[in-house]
Design an enzyme around this catalytic site. Structure first.
Site, PDB file in Angstrom:
ATOM      1  CG  HIS A 129      -1.953  -1.041   1.257  1.00 10.21           C
ATOM      2  ND1 HIS A 129      -2.828  -1.258   0.219  1.00 10.21           N
ATOM      3  CD2 HIS A 129      -2.257  -1.968   2.208  1.00 10.21           C
ATOM      4  CE1 HIS A 129      -3.628  -2.277   0.537  1.00 10.21           C
ATOM      5  NE2 HIS A 129      -3.300  -2.724   1.735  1.00 10.21           N
ATOM      6  CG  ASP A 165      -3.001  -8.431   1.042  1.00 12.32           C
ATOM      7  OD1 ASP A 165      -2.080  -8.599   1.858  1.00 12.32           O
ATOM      8  OD2 ASP A 165      -4.031  -7.758   1.302  1.00 12.32           O
ATOM      9  CG  HIS A 167      -6.440  -5.138   2.322  1.00 14.93           C
ATOM     10  ND1 HIS A 167      -5.879  -6.037   3.209  1.00 14.93           N
ATOM     11  CD2 HIS A 167      -7.477  -4.543   2.954  1.00 14.93           C
ATOM     12  CE1 HIS A 167      -6.560  -5.983   4.355  1.00 14.93           C
ATOM     13  NE2 HIS A 167      -7.536  -5.092   4.231  1.00 14.93           N
ATOM     14  CG  ASP A 254      -4.970  -9.790   4.054  1.00 15.47           C
ATOM     15  OD1 ASP A 254      -4.835 -10.375   2.971  1.00 15.47           O
ATOM     16  OD2 ASP A 254      -4.560  -8.628   4.264  1.00 15.47           O
TER      17      ASP A 254
HETATM   18 ZN    ZN Z   1      -4.076  -7.069   3.125  1.00  7.94          ZN
END
Ligand code: ZN
Ligand code: ZN
Length: 388
Positions: A129, A165, A167, A254
């Site tokens: 990120h 992931d 996200h 996750d």
């Molecule tokens: Zn993540």
């Protein structure tokens, strides 16, 4: 097949620590390495383990604004740089710890590029990120992006980045938004329900690089069968069409149903299946040049250590029997270190099966609509047909 694997690891990597109560607890990598060691994964022939050097300022500047690096180094809370927020609290030694994470992923990439190993792994990495001038989502320096830009500087002309992931891999996507040399593919929970709120299929790359940013935005609640169907419908065809010289993968776990921060419903068995597919695709499409990182994963005892131990074993070309019991010494360590009850086997007993998208598009199915949106946005730009 046994493969050669370079593991960039140093206990000092657990110094990337935002403090008590923060979800990104370094005990997750500590328990992972302990489990891999208990299985003997790191002592297999063909596996080398070495402590990496921290990334230099020049290496960090491959991706990051010098003013941001100075802010991290100074350690001053400044929301303009994303520092000192609840997600990214400032901690003592933040620059040094973050530069070491970036150095580990660079070391994994260098081992692969210089043919010292077929595969290179950085389990503490995957901080996808972080933006050019800003910390975001627990990520200070964007180690995958730094490694990819380093590889480009070494002369690589086509690099693929696959991010599983939960996200959106927004920082890596942003770093290469306009760069047709880098194909980024992110499978994630839909931005309507999850941080960072980006990553729809229609966002597919900047001018001159359209179709090079691929987003698969899966509905909350997607489980093994839907997730694996989407992976299979998108990732292999694009990698086969693009033929990267290096495959870089981010293995945030996750997406698991027990993860406290997100809302997908995967099992460890499905995650393991995706790891094996990516390993096979690295050999099939990228001459075996495979750089792997960890990523998110906030269920610290039951999910992260097993998922990434499977990953390390897979990357060594010696996958573990999912039915294997977790070693007793590791269970004792988990109890002593965390007080939690450790998992007893390496599987959750999930079938991790799916029916392929090629068996037919069901417009009434939300996952199929997701798959179709991504394929419509990107496949024609790679000479591929969107329809199954
Ligand atoms: Zn993540
Ligand atoms: Zn291999």
């Amino acid at each position: 097949m046994a493969c050669t694997l370079h593991v960039a690891w140093d206990e000092r990597l657990t110094g990337y620590d935002f403090g008590p109560g923060h979800p990104l607890a370094p005990v997750r990598v500590e328990l992972t390495i302990a489990l891999a060691e208990a299985f003997g994964v790191l002592a297999e022939p063909g596996v080398t383990v070495a402590a990496p050097a921290a990334a230099s300022t020049a290496e960090l500047e491959l991706v990051h604004d010098p003013r941001y690096i100075t802010a991290v180094r100074t350690g001053v809370a400044d929301v303009a740089f994303g520092l000192g927020t609840p997600d990214n609290p400032v901690f003592a030694g933040m620059h040094e710890a973050s530069a070491l994470v970036a150095g580990a992923t660079l070391a994994a990439a260098a081992a692969v590029w210089e043919s010292r190993a077929q595969h290179g792994v950085s389990v503490a990495g995957g901080l996808h990120h972080a933006m050019r001038g800003m910390a975001s989502g627990f990520c200070v320096y964007n180690d995958p992006a730094i490694a990819i830009r380093w590889l480009l500087g070494q002369g690589a002309e086509r690099i693929a980045y696959v991010d599983v992931d939960v996200h959106h891999g927004d920082g890596v996507e942003a770093a290469f938004w306009d760069d047709p040399r880098v194909l980024t593919i992110s499978l994630h929970e839909h931005p309507m329900t999850l941080f960072p709120g980006t990553g729809v299929p229609e966002d597919n790359g900047g001018p001159g690089a359209q179709g090079m940013a691929v987003n698969v935005a899966l509905p909350a609640g997607t489980g093994d069968a839907g997730w694996l169907r989407a992976f299979d419908a998108v990732v292999p065809p694009l990698l086969r069409a693009f033929r990267p010289q290096v495959l870089v993968t981010q293995h945030g776990c996750d997406s698991h149903r027990l993860d406290p921060l997100a809302h997908l419903e995967l099992s460890i068995d499905a995650q393991r299946t995706a790891q094996a597919r990516l390993h096979h695709l690295a050999h099939e499409t990228a001459a075996g040049h495979w750089v792997l990182t960890g990523g998110g994963g906030y269920e610290l005892v039951h999910v992260v250590p097993r998922t990434w131990t499977h990953l390390l074993a897979e990357a060594a070309g010696r996958p573990l029997d999912p039915g294997a019991a977790t070693p007793g010494a590791w269970r004792d360590f988990v109890r002593a270190r965390t007080g939690a009850r450790p998992p007893e086997t390496m599987t959750e007993g999930a079938a991790a099966s799916f029916s392929p998208f090629s068996s037919g598009y069901d417009p009434g199915d939300r996952v199929d609509r997701t798959i179709m949106a991504t394929r419509n946005a990107d496949f024609p730009l790679h000479g591929l047909l969107p329809s199954p």
